[in-house]
Design an enzyme around this catalytic site. Structure first.
Site, mmCIF file in Angstrom:
data_model
loop_
_atom_site.group_PDB
_atom_site.id
_atom_site.type_symbol
_atom_site.label_atom_id
_atom_site.label_comp_id
_atom_site.label_asym_id
_atom_site.label_seq_id
_atom_site.Cartn_x
_atom_site.Cartn_y
_atom_site.Cartn_z
ATOM 1 C CB SER A 192 14.636 57.410 145.682
ATOM 2 O OG SER A 192 15.973 57.655 146.048
ATOM 3 C CE1 TYR A 246 16.163 58.423 153.766
ATOM 4 C CE2 TYR A 246 16.960 60.374 152.613
ATOM 5 C CZ TYR A 246 15.938 59.475 152.896
ATOM 6 O OH TYR A 246 14.720 59.632 152.304
ATOM 7 C CE LYS A 297 15.069 56.458 150.903
ATOM 8 N NZ LYS A 297 13.839 55.711 150.615
ATOM 9 C CB SER A 317 1.727 51.879 159.429
ATOM 10 O OG SER A 317 3.036 52.333 159.740
ATOM 11 N N GLY A 365 2.517 58.424 156.991
ATOM 12 C CA GLY A 365 3.285 59.261 156.086
ATOM 13 C C GLY A 365 3.010 59.039 154.620
ATOM 14 N N GLY A 393 5.880 50.091 154.300
ATOM 15 C CA GLY A 393 5.947 51.312 155.098
ATOM 16 C C GLY A 393 4.709 52.171 154.925
#
Length: 182
Positions: free
Chosen positions: A140, A154, A158, A15, A17, A13
């Protein structure tokens, strides 16, 4: 800052943020970088930013919620750089809604990304991390500690990461794999 020259980091993840920021920080510390995401154009943009730092970067465009993709990500990293030192499990999605209003498929989708998207690259990474006495980092959330309103899918995904991290920490202690949960 740590000197990570010669180390190889895979960031899922990454790509955009938080994942992209982690990749850039690790590159600044000298690590070779394996970027991962599902969007080719965003991955190319992230790669361009790492290339401003150094040229030891590759992209692997795949959906790590799929078992084969998680394995391929680790395989590509080791084939390119010869080793794996750091796996940052950052991939994740969120969803909002009260439990009573959610379709069960929402939980399946969130768990597929947040849980399986972590498990799938972690399992094939462990033998490589044993060789380097490397690190697995799980990104997390406060939502992984407390259940929060309208974030049940969510939060529960987590919270599952915490259990996996704690289990791996105990299981891999003899191999000196560092396990972190952020």
């Amino acid at each position: 800052m740590a000197n990570l020259n010669g180390k190889v980091a895979v960031i899922t993840g990454s790509s955009r943020g938080i994942g992209k920021a982690i990749a850039i920080d690790l590159a600044n510390q000298g690590a070779s970088i394996v970027l991962n995401g599902r969007n080719e154009s965003r991955l190319a943009e992230a790669k361009a930013e790492v290339l401003k730092i150094h040229d030891r970067v590759i992209t692997v465009c795949c959906d790590v919620s799929k078992k084969e993709a998680g394995a391929q990500l680790i395989k590509d990293a080791v084939e390119k750089f010869g080793r794996l030192d750091i796996l940052v499990n950052n991939v994740g999605v969120s969803s909002r809604g009260k439990v009573a209003d959610l379709n069960p498929e929402v939980f399946e989708s969130v768990f597929s990304s947040n849980l399986m998207g972590t498990v799938n690259p972690t399992i094939p990474a462990i033998p490589e991390l044993r060789k380097t006495q490397g690190s697995i980092i799980f990104i997390s959330s406060l939502a992984g500690i407390r259940g929060l309103p309208v974030l049940s899918a969510y939060c529960s995904s987590k919270m599952a990461l915490r259990a996996i991290a704690e289990s791996i920490r105990i299981e891999e202690k003899e191999h000196n794999i560092h396990v972190g949960l952020i």
